[in-house]
Design an enzyme around this catalytic site. Structure first.
Site, PDB file in Angstrom:
ATOM      1  N   PRO A 121      -8.336  -0.079   5.265  1.00  0.00           N
ATOM      2  CG  PRO A 121      -6.332  -0.054   4.110  1.00  0.00           C
ATOM      3  CD  PRO A 121      -6.926   0.275   5.447  1.00  0.00           C
ATOM      4  CB  SER A 122     -10.859  -5.291   3.626  1.00  0.00           C
ATOM      5  OG  SER A 122     -10.614  -5.218   2.231  1.00  0.00           O
TER       6      SER A 122
ATOM      7  CG  ASN B  30       1.472   2.281   4.565  1.00  0.00           C
ATOM      8  OD1 ASN B  30       0.367   1.763   4.418  1.00  0.00           O
ATOM      9  ND2 ASN B  30       2.599   1.687   4.169  1.00  0.00           N
TER      10      ASN B  30
ATOM     11  CG  ASP C 297      13.585   1.268  14.254  1.00  0.00           C
ATOM     12  OD1 ASP C 297      12.348   1.104  14.290  1.00  0.00           O
ATOM     13  OD2 ASP C 297      14.371   0.635  14.989  1.00  0.00           O
ATOM     14  CB  VAL C 298       8.420   3.926  12.097  1.00  0.00           C
ATOM     15  CG1 VAL C 298       8.664   4.376  10.658  1.00  0.00           C
ATOM     16  CG2 VAL C 298       7.982   2.463  12.148  1.00  0.00           C
TER      17      VAL C 298
ATOM     18  CE1 TYR D 145      -1.993  -4.500  11.162  1.00  0.00           C
ATOM     19  CE2 TYR D 145      -4.236  -5.347  11.193  1.00  0.00           C
ATOM     20  CZ  TYR D 145      -3.242  -4.616  10.580  1.00  0.00           C
ATOM     21  OH  TYR D 145      -3.497  -3.992   9.394  1.00  0.00           O
TER      22      TYR D 145
ATOM     23  CB  ILE E 107      -0.952  -0.006   1.213  1.00  0.00           C
ATOM     24  CG1 ILE E 107      -2.025  -1.089   1.041  1.00  0.00           C
ATOM     25  CG2 ILE E 107      -1.621   1.357   1.385  1.00  0.00           C
ATOM     26  CD1 ILE E 107      -2.931  -1.265   2.239  1.00  0.00           C
TER      27      ILE E 107
END
Length: 249
Positions: free
Chosen positions: A183-184, A88, A61-62, A153, A24
């Protein structure tokens, strides 16, 4: 605002996409670049910082504040301060709830939710100074569906929705909007393991949708482009489910 002023603002934007090396994130980065925006992609898949005209890529590294600070600073130098932030980056290990260790829990929350905290805080000062900004957070319709084997998650994605709503309330006065895309299940390089390990989850997800096919990364592009536009200036604190109608149930 005149059409000329709008065009000048649009062409002058710097867009930062986390987790944009594939899936994505890559589709979003490509779409914004194609419409003339300068795009920075943060992803640990990149080994080095590189600049290619209006595209800047590099490792980040977020989970780590220092790494995020360095990346945002480099983007400001290479492309200009961030105008549109797309959070994202995310990980989604499938585990039974009883098997999730404290380290597993912390890793998922730090990557998926902590990253939104870090990057948003670092990018907001410039947005406030310019009285314009867009934060788009990629969450998931699993928050609404209660998908099994993804408790950490799902918790992180629900946290993103809550954080976005609160932040939208604070930032509206500064011309900054904060919204989510949910999103799915989306077929990407990263989700291939889910299709292999638990194909029934994908089958059940598609069966609940009005549009009965597996989503692909480009399915979220149009929504993101709209949310980043001046045309969406009165839309904030919202979660838009790009899930083929699954959330209708």
């Amino acid at each position: 605002m005149s059409s000329l002023a709008f065009e000048e603002k649009r062409m002058g934007r710097t867009v930062l996409v986390t987790g944009g090396a594939q899936g994505i994130g890559a589709a979003l980065a490509q779409a914004f670049a194609q419409q003339g925006d300068r795009v920075a992609i943060a992803d640990l898949a990149f080994q080095n910082f590189q600049r290619n005209e209006g595209l800047f890529t590099g490792p980040c590294d977020v989970r780590d504040r220092g790494s995020c600070t360095e990346f945002v600073g480099r983007v400001a130098v290479e492309l200009g301060p961030v105008d549109v932030l797309i959070n994202n980056a995310g990980i989604y290990p499938m585990q039974r709830f009883e098997d999730i260790s404290p380290d597993d829990w912390d890793s998922v929350l730090a990557t998926n939710l902590g990253s939104v905290f870090h990057l948003s805080q670092l990018c907001l000062p410039n947005m406030r100074a310019r009285s314009w900004g867009r934060i788009i957070n990629v969450t998931s319709n699993t928050f609404f569906m209660g998908t099994p084997y993804l408790a950490h998650y799902v918790a992180s994605k629900g946290g993103i929705i809550g954080l976005s709503r609160s932040l939208a309330s604070e930032m509206g006065r500064y011309g900054i909007t904060v919204n989510c895309i949910a999103p799915s299940f989306t077929r990407t390089e990263g989700t291939a393991m889910i299709e292999q390990a638990a194909p029934e989850v994908v089958t059940q997800t598609v069966a609940m949708q009005a549009i009965e096919r597996v989503a692909v990364p480009t399915d979220v592009v149009g929504v993101a482009l709209f949310l980043a536009s001046d045309g969406a200036e009165f839309l904030t604190g919202q979660t838009i489910a790009t899930d083929g109608g699954a959330s209708k149930n």
